[in-house]
Design an enzyme around this catalytic site. Structure first.
Site, mmCIF file in Angstrom:
data_model
loop_
_atom_site.group_PDB
_atom_site.id
_atom_site.type_symbol
_atom_site.label_atom_id
_atom_site.label_comp_id
_atom_site.label_asym_id
_atom_site.label_seq_id
_atom_site.Cartn_x
_atom_site.Cartn_y
_atom_site.Cartn_z
ATOM 1 N N GLU A 73 1.088 0.085 -5.537
ATOM 2 C CA GLU A 73 0.107 1.149 -5.668
ATOM 3 C C GLU A 73 0.766 2.426 -6.175
ATOM 4 O O GLU A 73 1.879 2.755 -5.749
ATOM 5 C CB GLU A 73 -0.542 1.416 -4.308
ATOM 6 N N ASP A 122 -0.379 6.516 -6.702
ATOM 7 C CA ASP A 122 -1.350 7.620 -6.583
ATOM 8 C C ASP A 122 -0.927 8.690 -7.580
ATOM 9 O O ASP A 122 0.120 9.307 -7.393
ATOM 10 C CB ASP A 122 -1.254 8.228 -5.171
ATOM 11 N N HIS A 153 0.865 -1.182 0.000
ATOM 12 C CA HIS A 153 0.000 0.000 0.000
ATOM 13 C C HIS A 153 0.905 1.236 0.000
ATOM 14 O O HIS A 153 1.949 1.232 0.665
ATOM 15 C CB HIS A 153 -0.859 -0.039 1.271
ATOM 16 N N ASN A 154 0.510 2.280 -0.717
ATOM 17 C CA ASN A 154 1.342 3.497 -0.784
ATOM 18 C C ASN A 154 2.807 3.132 -1.028
ATOM 19 O O ASN A 154 3.705 3.568 -0.305
ATOM 20 C CB ASN A 154 1.257 4.298 0.532
ATOM 21 N N GLU A 187 -4.338 4.643 -8.563
ATOM 22 C CA GLU A 187 -5.274 5.593 -7.940
ATOM 23 C C GLU A 187 -5.196 6.848 -8.804
ATOM 24 O O GLU A 187 -4.241 7.612 -8.704
ATOM 25 C CB GLU A 187 -4.819 5.919 -6.509
ATOM 26 N N HIS A 234 1.176 11.287 -2.196
ATOM 27 C CA HIS A 234 -0.019 11.083 -1.385
ATOM 28 C C HIS A 234 -0.774 12.405 -1.371
ATOM 29 O O HIS A 234 -0.333 13.366 -0.747
ATOM 30 C CB HIS A 234 0.407 10.662 0.038
#
Length: 1031
Positions: A614, A616, A584-585, A663, A629
Site C-alpha cells: 500500500e 498513501d 497494509h500501510n 491511496e 499516513h
C-alpha cells in the site's frame, strides 16, 4: 573360424608377438578349463599390444568371462578366506579390465556398463593379508586408469558411486601403496571442477575429506613418504581453490604443513615445495581479513545516524570472540549496546537507507553503510571517518557472516551453538571450563539440573582428568546433556541389534510410522547418505542412532512437508483464485500516529513474499508527491524512492505479480508526476494494458503476469473504453437495464475526470477500485477487473449475513480487506475469517508481530514463499454452495481427525528480559484456526523448571470439518500462575502441509525468525473419514 575374425586390423606393433597367439588366448577365456592360463598370458602382454582393449571388448563372451572371475571370489571376501592363488588369478582378470578402462575406444562403453561397480566389494575389504592387499591395489589400479584420462564423463560417473568414501577409507587405513593410489584418485576428482564443487557442496563431505587428509599428515610426520605426501599436498592445494573450503582450511590445516616438519623429505622435490608454498599463500590471502578484524577489534569512532539532525559519535569495537560487536558513547564512555554477528543479515554500502540518502550532500557514499538485522530489529546507519574505515567494517562484517555459507546442517548448527555457549560461560576466558562455570552455563541454557547428575556428566566428559573441560571435552559433555532418550527408544523399536537400522529396517520405519509411500527405498538410501556421520555405516547402507537423530532434526524429519516448500501449486488460474500475501500501510515500521515511514517497510514486506503493497500519496514540496499516513505525525518519504525500491526488490523473493494499492490524495498536477515516475522508473515492469489487448472475461493468471507490477486505483470510465474496439464479450446494456444505470455510470466517469489525472488512470488495468454496492450489483455488471476494498467490520457483517454470496463473489472478482481506522497501534484483525470466505487480499500490518502475522506467515510459507496460495476447489466455483458458517453446505463424508502426541521439547529459549537464574515452566498449546466449527485450542500441562529437555507425552485430538482451510499453530508458553503466560516460541502451518509420523517442529521467535536449535518433538496421525460405502 575363430570368433575374432572380424576384429579390428592389428597394427604392426604386434609383429613381435604372435598375433594368432593373442586370438587364441582370447578365445580360451570363454572356456573355464583354459581360462587361467589365458588370463596369465594376456595380462603379461597387455603393455605390448596397444589394441588389446578393443579386441577384448568386441570379442564374444570375453567381458562376461572376466566378470565371472570377479563374481566367483565374492564368497571368499566375507568371511575373509581368499588364498594367494585365487588373488593372483582374479588380479590377472582385473589387469585386463584396466586395459579396457584406459583405452579411448572402449572407455565410454566400459562406464556405460557400470563395470567399476563390480570392483567396489574388493575396495570394501579390510583384511591386511597379502592376497587382500594385492586385490585392493589392483582394483584401485582400474579406477586409477580411468581418472588418469582426465575425461569429464569419468568424473561424472564416479560421483554417482561411492568411490570417494571408499578411497577415504583406504587413505586412512590401507598400505602405503594403496594409500598412494587412493589419494591419487581423490586428487584427480578434485582437479575436476565438478568434483571440487561436489566435495565442497556440503560441510559433511568437505569435513570428512579434510579429516582424513589431516590424519594422513600426522601419520606422514612419523613415517615420511615423499610420494604420498605429494598427493596429499596437491589435494589440499586444490581444496583451497574453493572459497568456502579455503575459509574452513584456515581453521583446520595441520601445523606440520605450516612449519618445517617436512623440509627434509621435500628438499629435492621442487614441485611439492612450490605447491605447499602456494597453499599457504592461498590461505593467507584471506588473512588481510585478520588485519581487518584486528583493526575492528581495536575499535573505530563512527557516527551513528538516526535522522538528519541526530548524528552522534559512537565507538564501535569487535570483541575478541569475533562474535559480538559493542559500542559506547564517545562522551560518557558508557557501553550503549551490543549485537551478535549471528543477528546480522546483510551489510549495504553507500546511501542505501532514507536517513543516509537525506545526508547525501553532506557525506559521500563511500563513507556510509547500513547494517541490516534479521527480524524486526531496526537497521543501524553508520558514517565512518574515511572510505578506508568504512571498507574495513563492510568487508570485515561480510567475512564474519560469510562462513555461514556452508549450508547449515544440524551438526554444524549445534557446533556453532555449542561454541557460542562455551564462550559465554568461560568467564575468565582461559579456554577451559571448571565445574562452577559449567553450573552457571546450565542456568544460562535453561537447564535446572541436580548437582550430582551434572557432576557425573562433567567427570565422564573430562577425559584428561584435569578438573576442567576444553574443546572436544565440552562437546562430549554437551552431547551427554542432549542425549535424547525418547528418540533412542524409538530407534530401538525398529533396530534388531539396537545399534543400527539396516536399510530394510529404515524402510519399515519410513513406511509404518512416517507414512512415506513413494520410492521409500530410494528415500532411505538418500537419508543414509545425507545424515549418517559414520563412513563405515554409510558404506554398509545402515543408519546409526546419531544418524537417525540427525534425520529426525532435518528438513526431511520436519513437520512441514518439504514437497510443499517449493512451488507446488498450479499457477495458471485467474488471479482471484489465489490468496495473496498483502500488507497494509506498508511504509510504516511502527504505529500509525507517530510511527516512522520508511522504504525499509517495503523491503521487509517484499522479502517476506508480500505481493500487495500500500502507498498513501499526498502532495509534497517542489512538486514531488510524498508517502505517509495523512493527518498524523508519521514521517514522510518521496514517492519516487518507494517506486525505485519496488523496482529493485519486487521480484527478488518471488517472480509473481506485485499489486501496488494506491491511496491517492494528490492534486491532478502531482498525479501526473505519480504516473510519470511509475512509468520512468518501472518501465517494462509496469503493466499498462491487458495481456492480450482485449477486454477480459476473467482475470489473467499469476503465471501470465510474472515480473509485472499492477496498479490498483481509481479509473476514469470503463476498461473497454481505453482498448481498441470492444472485446468479444462486452457486457451489453440489456433491455431490463434501464438507461438510468448507464446514466449513473456516465455521471461517475465525469466526476472521476475532475479529480483524476488521465495519465494515472491509464496505468490502472486489472485492479480498478470501485465502491462496494452489494453482491447483486457487482454480479449484474460482471467486470472481473474491478476490485472493492472493505474495512474489517463491513466484511464481518457480510460474512454473517451473506457468507455463501461472499464466497461466490470472490470466485470471480478480487476483494481487499483492510484494518479498522481505530487500530492506531497498528494491531491486526484475524485474517482467517476473511480467508474463510475466499477474500484474496487480506491486508495486515506486517510491522506488528502476533498471532495474526503468524497465521499469515503460516499460510504463505508454502508454495516457494511466492506470495500466492491456490484456494480450495470449492472456493473457485462461481456456483458453489459453500458457506463457512453453515455446516450443511459442506460436502464430504465427515470430519478428519488430527491426533497430536506432544512428546518433548529441546533447548527452548528463555523468556526475553527474564531474571538471570530464571528457568521456564513450559507448556504447549495447539490451536486450530479455520471455519468457526473447527476453531479449537488444547494445551498440555506445564513442566516445572525445565526449558532444556521437557517431556510431556500428552495426546491432543481435534476434529476438522473443512481441513482445506485449517491452519495449525503450535505455541510454547512459560506458565505463570499469577499473571499471563509468557510467549516462548511458535510455529504455524496450513493443515495441508503437515507430514504425519514422528516429526520435529522448529520454533520461531515472536517476529517469525528461527531460533535454532529450539524445537518440539511430536507424533502426528491424520485419520480421514471413511469414504461412501461401495455396493
Amino acid at each position: 573360424m575363430h570368433s575374432l575374425a572380424t576384429a579390428a586390423p592389428v597394427p604392426t606393433a604386434l609383429a613381435q608377438v604372435d598375433r594368432e597367439k593373442i586370438y587364441q588366448w582370447i578365445n580360451e577365456l570363454s572356456s573355464p578349463e583354459t581360462r587361467e592360463n589365458a588370463l596369465l598370458e594376456l595380462s603379461k602382454k597387455r603393455e605390448s599390444v596397444p589394441d588389446l582393449a578393443p579386441m577384448l571388448w568386441h570379442s564374444f563372451g570375453t567381458i562376461a568371462a572376466l566378470l565371472q572371475e570377479i563374481v566367483n571370489i565374492y564368497p571368499s571376501i566375507n568371511p575373509p578366506t581368499l588364498t594367494a592363488h585365487q588373488s593372483n588369478r582374479v588380479c590377472n582378470a582385473l589387469a585386463l579390465l584396466q586395459c579396457v578402462a584406459s583405452h579411448p575406444e572402449t572407455r565410454s562403453a566400459f562406464l556405460a556398463a557400470h563395470i567399476p561397480l563390480f570392483l567396489y566389494p574388493f575396495l570394501h575389504t579390510v583384511s591386511k593379508t597379502r592376497p587382500f592387499e594385492y586385490l585392493r591395489l589392483t582394483s584401485l589400479g582400474v579406477i586409477g586408469a580411468l581418472v588418469k584420462t582426465d575425461e569429464q564423463e569419468v568424473i561424472n560417473f564416479l560421483l554417482t558411486t561411492e568411490i570417494i568414501p571408499l578411497c577415504l577409507r583406504i587413505m586412512e587405513s590401507g598400505s602405503e601403496l594403496s594409500k598412494t593410489v587412493a589419494t591419487f584418485i581423490l586428487q584427480k576428482i578434485l582437479l575436476d571442477d565438478t568434483g571440487l564443487a561436489y566435495i565442497c557442496q556440503t560441510y559433511e563431505r568437505f569435513s570428512h575429506v579434510a579429516m582424513i587428509l589431516g590424519k594422513m599428515v600426522l601419520q606422514l610426520s612419523k613415517e615420511p613418504s615423499a610420494r604420498l605426501l605429494k598427493h596429499v599436498v596437491r589435494c589440499y592445494l586444490r581444496l583451497s581453490d574453493n572459497p568456502r573450503a579455503r575459509e574452513a582450511l584456515r581453521q583446520c590445516l595441520p601445523d606440520q604443513l605450516k612449519d618445517t616438519t617436512f623440509a627434509q623429505v621435500l628438499k629435492d622435490d621442487t614441485t611439492t615445495k612450490r605447491w605447499l608454498a602456494q597453499l599457504v599463500k592461498n590461505l593467507q590471502e584471506g588473512i588481510q581479513l585478520t588485519d581487518t578484524l584486528e583493526q575492528m577489534q581495536q575499535g573505530t569512532l563512527m557516527r551513528k545516524v538516526k535522522s538528519k539532525s541526530w548524528k552522534k559519535q559512537r565507538y564501535f569495537k569487535l570483541q575478541d570472540d569475533c562474535m559480538t560487536i559493542w559500542y559506547q558513547s564517545k562522551r560518557t564512555g558508557k557501553i550503549e549496546s551490543a549485537f551478535s554477528i549471528s543477528d546480522v543479515e546483510t551489510v549495504r554500502e553507500g546511501h542505501q537507507s532514507e536517513v543516509l540518502q537525506s545526508l547525501a550532500e553532506e557525506f559521500p557514499p563511500e563513507r556510509c553503510f547500513t547494517i541490516v538485522f534479521y527480524g524486526r530489529r531496526g537497521n543501524l546507519d553508520l558514517i565512518a571517518g574515511s572510505a578506508e574505515e568504512a571498507q574495513c567494517w563492510v568487508q570485515g562484517l561480510r567475512q564474519l557472516i560469510e562462513p555461514r555459507s556452508f549450508p547449515l546442517t544440524s551438526s554444524l548448527v549445534s557446533r556453532t551453538w555449542i561454541r557460542d555457549w562455551f564462550q559465554k560461560a568461560d568467564k575468565n576466558k582461559d579456554g577451559r571450563m571448571n565445574f562452577k562455570e559449567v553450573q552457571r552455563l546450565l542456568k544460562m541454557m535453561n537447564v535446572d539440573m541436580n548437582e550430582d547428575h551434572a557432576l557425573r556428566l562433567f567427570q565422564a566428559a573430562d577425559k584428561s582428568e584435569s578438573g576442567t573441560l576444553e574443546g572436544e571435552e565440552f562437546v562430549l559433555f554437551y552431547k551427554a546433556l542432549t542425549q535424547r532418550e525418547e528418540v533412542l527408544s524409538l530407534f530401538q523399536d525398529f533396530s534388531e541389534d539396537g545399534k543400527k537400522l539396516t536399510l530394510l529396517e529404515l524402510v519399515d520405519f519410513l513406511q509404518q510410522e512416517q507414512l512415506e509411500d513413494e520410492g521409500t527405498e530410494e528415500l532411505a538410501m538418500e537419508l543414509i547418505d545425507k545424515y549418517e556421520p559414520s563412513e563405515t555405516a554409510r558404506a554398509r547402507h545402515a543408519l546409526s542412532a546419531d544418524g537417525f537423530l540427525m534425520y529426525l532434526c532435518s528438513p526431511e524429519g520436519s513437520v512441514f512437508n518439504p514437497h510443499h516448500q517449493v512451488l507446488w501449486q498450479d499457477m495458471s488460474q485467474p488471479l482471484c483464485h489465489y490468496f495473496i500475501s498483502s500488507s497494509h500501510n506498508t511504509y510504516l515500521i511502527e504505529d500509525q500516529i507517530r510511527g516512522q515511514s520508511s522504504i525499509e517497510g517495503y523491503i521487509r514486506a517484499l522479502k517476506r513474499g508480500c505481493r500487495c503493497l500500500e502507498v498513501d500519496c499526498w502532495d509534497g514540496p517542489n512538486g514531488e508527491p510524498m508517502v505517509y499516513h495523512g493527518h498524523t505525525f508519521t514521517s514522510k518519504i518521496p514517492f519516487r524512492e518507494v517506486v525505485s525500491t519496488l523496482g529493485k526488490y519486487a521480484f527478488k523473493t518471488s517472480d509473481y505479480p506485485v499489486i501496488l494499492s494506491l491511496e491517492n490524495h494528490c492534486s491532478i498536477e502531482q498525479q501526473e508526476v505519480l504516473a510519470q515516475q511509475l512509468k520512468d522508473i518501472l518501465g517494462e515492469q509496469l503493466l499498462t494494458t491487458t495481456t492480450d489487448g482485449r477486454v477480459p472475461t476473467q482475470l489473467p493468471s499469476p503465471e501470465e503476469l510474472k515480473h509485472k507490477i499492477l496498479l490498483k486505483g481509481k479509473k476514469i470510465g470503463r476498461l473497454e473504453d481505453m482498448l481498441d474496439g470492444p472485446g468479444d464479450e462486452v457486457p451489453d446494456v440489456s433491455d431490463d437495464d434501464n438507461g438510468a444505470e448507464v446514466e449513473e455510470e456516465r455521471r461517475r466517469a465525469k466526476k472521476d475526470k475532475e479529480s483524476l489525472a488521465q495519465a494515472l488512470s491509464d496505468c490502472v488495468v486489472y485492479c480498478k477500485s470501485v465502491s462496494f454496492r452489494g453482491f447483486q450489483e457487482a454480479r449484474s455488471h460482471s467486470r472481473p477487473s474491478e476490485i472493492s476494498s472493505l474495512a474489517e467490520a463491513k466484511a464481518r457483517k457480510l460474512i454473517r449475513d451473506a457468507g455463501n454470496e461472499f464466497v461466490r463473489h470472490n470466485a470471480w472478482q478480487l476483494t481487499r480487506i483492510y484494518p479498522s481506522g481505530m487500530r492506531t497501534d497498528s494491531s491486526n484483525y484475524s485474517p482467517q475469517e476473511m480467508w474463510n470466505v475466499g477474500c484474496q487480499i487480506v491486508a495486515l500490518n506486517f510491522q506488528t508481530a502476533g498471532t495474526e502475522m503468524d497465521l499469515c506467515d503460516g499460510l504463505f510459507s508454502q508454495n516457494g514463499r511466492c506470495g500466492y496460495v491456490l484456494k480450495p476447489p470449492f472456493m473457485r466455483d462461481k456456483e458453489t454452495v459453500f458457506n463457512p458458517s453453515d455446516p450443511s453446505s459442506w460436502e464430504g463424508p465427515g470430519p478428519t481427525t488430527l491426533t497430536i502426541q506432544v512428546i518433548s521439547g529441546q533447548q527452548l529459549p528463555k523468556v526475553a528480559n527474564s531474571k538471570d537464574g530464571a528457568i521456564i515452566d513450559p507448556l504447549v498449546r495447539v490451536e486450530i484456526h479455520g471455519v468457526p466449527a473447527d476453531q479449537a485450542r488444547q494445551e498440555t500441562k506445564y513442566i516445572e523448571n525445565n526449558g532444556f529437555n521437557p517431556r510431556w507425552d500428552e495426546t491432543l485430538q481435534f476434529q476438522l470439518h473443512v481441513p482445506e482451510l485449517a491452519l495449525v499453530r503450535f505455541v510454547v508458553e512459560d506458565y505463570d500462575k499469577t499473571s499471563r503466560n509468557d510467549f516462548v516460541g511458535q510455529f504455524t502451518l496450513a493443515f495441508a502441509n503437515i507430514k504425519p509420523g514422528y516429526r520435529h517442529i522448529h520454533l520461531l521467535s515472536k517476529d517469525g525468525t528461527s531460533i535454532p536449535p529450539s524445537s518440539l518433538f511430536v507424533h502426528i496421525r491424520i485419520t480421514e473419514p471413511p469414504g461412501p460405502e461401495q455396493d
